[in-house]
Enzyme design. Structure first.
Site, PDB file in Angstrom:
ATOM      1  N   HIS A 268      10.897  49.090  16.594  1.00  8.24           N
ATOM      2  CA  HIS A 268       9.736  49.170  17.495  1.00  8.24           C
ATOM      3  C   HIS A 268       9.344  50.631  17.688  1.00  8.24           C
ATOM      4  O   HIS A 268       8.454  51.139  17.007  1.00  8.24           O
ATOM      5  CB  HIS A 268      10.114  48.474  18.806  1.00  8.24           C
ATOM      6  N   HIS A 307       2.070  47.861   8.823  1.00 12.24           N
ATOM      7  CA  HIS A 307       2.031  47.461  10.231  1.00 12.24           C
ATOM      8  C   HIS A 307       1.789  45.970  10.295  1.00 12.24           C
ATOM      9  O   HIS A 307       1.063  45.423   9.456  1.00 12.24           O
ATOM     10  CB  HIS A 307       0.894  48.200  10.957  1.00 12.24           C
ATOM     11  N   ASP A 363       3.323  56.165  13.360  1.00  7.86           N
ATOM     12  CA  ASP A 363       4.575  56.924  13.279  1.00  7.86           C
ATOM     13  C   ASP A 363       4.633  57.897  12.117  1.00  7.86           C
ATOM     14  O   ASP A 363       5.543  58.716  12.049  1.00  7.86           O
ATOM     15  CB  ASP A 363       5.764  55.957  13.177  1.00  7.86           C
TER      16      ASP A 363
HETATM   17  N1  ACO Z   1       7.044  50.461   2.232  1.00  5.03           N
HETATM   18  C1  ACO Z   1       7.085  49.677   1.134  1.00  5.03           C
HETATM   19  N2  ACO Z   1       6.790  48.373   1.141  1.00  5.03           N
HETATM   20  C2  ACO Z   1       6.442  47.828   2.315  1.00  5.03           C
HETATM   21  C3  ACO Z   1       6.364  48.575   3.502  1.00  5.03           C
HETATM   22  C4  ACO Z   1       6.671  49.954   3.431  1.00  5.03           C
HETATM   23  N3  ACO Z   1       6.625  50.724   4.518  1.00  5.03           N
HETATM   24  N4  ACO Z   1       5.981  47.769   4.522  1.00  5.03           N
HETATM   25  C5  ACO Z   1       5.832  46.560   3.995  1.00  5.03           C
HETATM   26  N5  ACO Z   1       6.094  46.586   2.657  1.00  5.03           N
HETATM   27  C6  ACO Z   1       5.963  45.486   1.715  1.00  5.03           C
HETATM   28  C7  ACO Z   1       7.044  44.438   1.935  1.00  5.03           C
HETATM   29  O1  ACO Z   1       8.191  44.715   1.159  1.00  5.03           O
HETATM   30  C8  ACO Z   1       6.328  43.189   1.488  1.00  5.03           C
HETATM   31  O2  ACO Z   1       6.291  43.186   0.070  1.00  5.03           O
HETATM   32  P1  ACO Z   1       6.407  41.795  -0.780  1.00  5.03           P
HETATM   33  O3  ACO Z   1       5.159  41.043  -0.420  1.00  5.03           O
HETATM   34  O4  ACO Z   1       6.500  42.225  -2.193  1.00  5.03           O
HETATM   35  O5  ACO Z   1       7.661  41.116  -0.279  1.00  5.03           O
HETATM   36  C9  ACO Z   1       4.895  43.382   1.972  1.00  5.03           C
HETATM   37  O6  ACO Z   1       4.713  44.812   1.997  1.00  5.03           O
HETATM   38  C10 ACO Z   1       4.606  42.802   3.349  1.00  5.03           C
HETATM   39  O7  ACO Z   1       5.538  43.347   4.282  1.00  5.03           O
HETATM   40  P2  ACO Z   1       6.155  42.579   5.548  1.00  5.03           P
HETATM   41  O8  ACO Z   1       7.526  43.106   5.765  1.00  5.03           O
HETATM   42  O9  ACO Z   1       5.978  41.110   5.371  1.00  5.03           O
HETATM   43  O10 ACO Z   1       5.183  43.038   6.697  1.00  5.03           O
HETATM   44  P3  ACO Z   1       5.475  42.956   8.240  1.00  5.03           P
HETATM   45  O11 ACO Z   1       4.149  42.815   8.886  1.00  5.03           O
HETATM   46  O12 ACO Z   1       6.491  41.933   8.575  1.00  5.03           O
HETATM   47  O13 ACO Z   1       6.139  44.370   8.559  1.00  5.03           O
HETATM   48  C11 ACO Z   1       6.464  46.602   9.285  1.00  5.03           C
HETATM   49  C12 ACO Z   1       5.493  45.407   9.205  1.00  5.03           C
HETATM   50  C13 ACO Z   1       7.784  46.155   9.943  1.00  5.03           C
HETATM   51  C14 ACO Z   1       5.836  47.674  10.132  1.00  5.03           C
HETATM   52  C15 ACO Z   1       6.719  47.114   7.836  1.00  5.03           C
HETATM   53  O14 ACO Z   1       5.493  47.490   7.250  1.00  5.03           O
HETATM   54  C16 ACO Z   1       7.710  48.270   7.819  1.00  5.03           C
HETATM   55  O15 ACO Z   1       8.916  48.041   7.847  1.00  5.03           O
HETATM   56  N6  ACO Z   1       7.208  49.537   7.742  1.00  5.03           N
HETATM   57  C17 ACO Z   1       8.077  50.709   7.764  1.00  5.03           C
HETATM   58  C18 ACO Z   1       8.597  50.969   9.173  1.00  5.03           C
HETATM   59  C19 ACO Z   1       7.522  51.518  10.092  1.00  5.03           C
HETATM   60  O16 ACO Z   1       6.806  52.449   9.736  1.00  5.03           O
HETATM   61  N7  ACO Z   1       7.448  50.927  11.312  1.00  5.03           N
HETATM   62  C20 ACO Z   1       6.514  51.412  12.331  1.00  5.03           C
HETATM   63  C21 ACO Z   1       5.445  50.405  12.632  1.00  5.03           C
HETATM   64  S1  ACO Z   1       4.334  51.063  13.823  1.00  5.03           S
HETATM   65  C22 ACO Z   1       5.073  50.786  15.350  1.00  5.03           C
HETATM   66  O17 ACO Z   1       5.863  49.896  15.527  1.00  5.03           O
HETATM   67  C23 ACO Z   1       4.722  51.675  16.494  1.00  5.03           C
END
Ligand code: ACO
Length: 435
Positions: A268, A307, A363
């Site tokens: 988060h 996101h 972030d």
């Molecule tokens: N880098 C590479 N690949 C990614 C990333 C990333 N940062 N984020 C998502 N993906 C990919 C996933 O592997 C998935 O690929 P697939 O379809 O081949 O399996 C696809 O994109 C969809 O991703 P999900 O995990 O289903 O998306 P979700 O909405 O559940 O996750 C999240 C969102 C948790 C923010 C994710 O993008 C992530 O982990 N990002 C990195 C951490 C981050 O920056 N978090 C801060 C968010 S902002 C906040 O909370 C204030």
């Protein structure tokens, strides 16, 4: 048949039901009438992690994740960041309209005259170990304020609510600064009411022996804008916790402490810390293509990208990128920014990221700015909690006066055993439980 309705046919019974649609939603309770027979409980929705369930009506924050829009009370975040101070935005988020000059003066006075902490707070702080995490100290100390203000439990009284809302907004920076000073072993600094909200926070963090602390105006402005960008973000994990705990009529200190506990999780509020770690690991611009390849091959994520709600450039990230330029002019060149810009440039042109709609989130650049201003990574989530307190309290206030809200109580789908008999202890099988 009304146009705004949904017809559902239950193939188990062949019966059809018409469910009204309001604001693009059907009511989960309308499904309860769908039963196989009189003894059936009725249909429920199964929605782990609330991926597609609205839990409230709210007039505070609007997000259009596909278009990259964020608005507080109808004002685009870009407008607010360009023209308002954090306390003006706090007033807007809480009361629904921007203050006029006398309302703002009064509001600033009310908040700045609530920055002092009861002296016993120092004693709680002294009890923490020297290496306690600042976020854990902040959470525990906010919860401890509940012992100082027992009348905060009178949540049905609007005047009492407002008094404690002001207290919490006034005291969060003081507690946050004390958590930092405790972690580095410096004496606590008392608030200075002549200074703005963010300048005073910087004063309580970094004043040493000088008689009056003078904050760098560019850095104070950057921090103020960052606070604006983090003031609210509708029903995320922390806000949901605020509403859930608040729905049981817990006092606002305990509810804010709970919301901050949710925020402290790395999924988060903690991602910007991870971004810094990633940029340090990459080291130099030349290593960026190899890192992108690693991510594309499923070896780790590009931190600060993607996101749950935004499938476009996070509008906060765009604003933060602009502030980064101003900050680095003051604090000096930072190699990590160069690496971040190159990561963004390559990622935004790569099929992998385009296909998945992965853009920089809030972030991606915020940690870099915080670090340049002088914060250690352990303080990043604390910096998030200070402005988000405004959003939590606005959401709490909205919840408390919403006649439709009751104590939050999700349903479950029970998958365990039923009706077992207790065997004598000597007949029980060793290691039979869940490990
Ligand atoms: N880098 C590479 N690949 C990614 C990333 C990333 N940062 N984020 C998502 N993906 C990919 C996933 O592997 C998935 O690929 P697939 O379809 O081949 O399996 C696809 O994109 C969809 O991703 P999900 O995990 O289903 O998306 P979700 O909405 O559940 O996750 C999240 C969102 C948790 C923010 C994710 O993008 C992530 O982990 N990002 C990195 C951490 C981050 O920056 N978090 C801060 C968010 S902002 C906040 O909370 C204030």
């Amino acid at each position: 048949m009304p146009e705004d309705s949904l017809t559902v046919t239950d193939n188990r019974t062949g019966k059809s039901y018409e469910l009204p649609i309001d604001h693009g939603a059907v009511r989960a309770m309308d499904l309860r009438q769908i039963k196989t027979d009189e003894n059936d409980f009725g249909l429920m929705l199964y929605d782990p992690a609330f991926m597609n369930t609205a839990s409230c009506r709210s007039a505070i924050t609007f997000i259009d994740g596909d278009r990259g829009i964020l608005e507080y009370r109808g004002y685009p975040i870009e407008e607010l960041a360009a023209h308002c101070t954090f306390l003006e935005v706090a007033y807007l988020v809480l009361f629904g309209a921007l203050p006029n000059p006398s309302e703002l003066d009064h509001w600033v006075y009310e908040i700045s005259h609530r920055t002092m902490l009861h002296e016993t707070t120092k004693k709680f702080m002294e009890g923490f170990r020297y290496d306690a995490h600042p976020m854990s100290m902040l959470i525990s100390t906010v919860a401890a304020l509940s012992t100082i203000y027992p009348n905060a439990r009178q949540i049905g009284d609007p005047e009492v609510r407002l008094r404690h809302i002001k207290r919490l907004i006034g005291k969060m920076p003081s507690i946050a600064a004390m958590s930092y000073r405790h972690s580095v072993g410096f004496p606590y600094v008392y608030p200075d009411n002549d200074l703005s909200y963010t300048e005073n926070f910087m004063n309580m963090l970094w004043k040493m022996v000088e008689p009056k602390y003078a904050a760098n105006p560019v850095l104070a402005h950057a921090l103020d804008v960052l606070f604006i960008l983090h003031a609210d973000h509708e029903q995320n994990c922390g806000t949901h916790t605020m509403r859930s705990v608040g729905s049981a009529h817990a006092d606002p200190y305990l509810a804010v402490a709970s919301a901050a506990s949710a925020l402290s999780g790395p999924l988060h509020g903690g991602a910007n810390e991870e971004v810094i770690r990633m940029l340090e690991e990459i080291g130099v611009v030349e290593n960026v293509p190899a890192h992108i390849e690693k991510v594309k091959n499923g070896k780790g994520k590009l931190m600060g990208f993607g996101h749950r709600v935004y499938k476009n450039y996070d509008p906060r990230a765009a604003l933060i990128k602009k502030i980064a330029d101003e900050v680095f002019k003051v604090t000096g060149y930072n190699r990590k920014l160069e690496v971040a810009l190159e990561l963004e440039r390559i990622a935004l042109s790569e099929e992998y990221f385009i296909k998945r709609k992965l853009y920089p989130n809030v972030d991606f650049y915020s940690g870099l700015i915080y670090q340049a201003i002088g914060f250690k990574p352990e303080m990043f989530t604390v910096l998030f909690a200070i402005p988000r307190t405004v959003g939590w309290l606005a959401q709490w206030q909205e919840l408390v006066v919403d006649a439709e809200q009751k104590i939050a109580r999700p349903r479950q789908i029970y998958t365990g055993a039923r009706g077992l008999r207790v065997a004598p202890i000597t007949e029980r099988v060793a290691g039979a439980g869940i490990r």
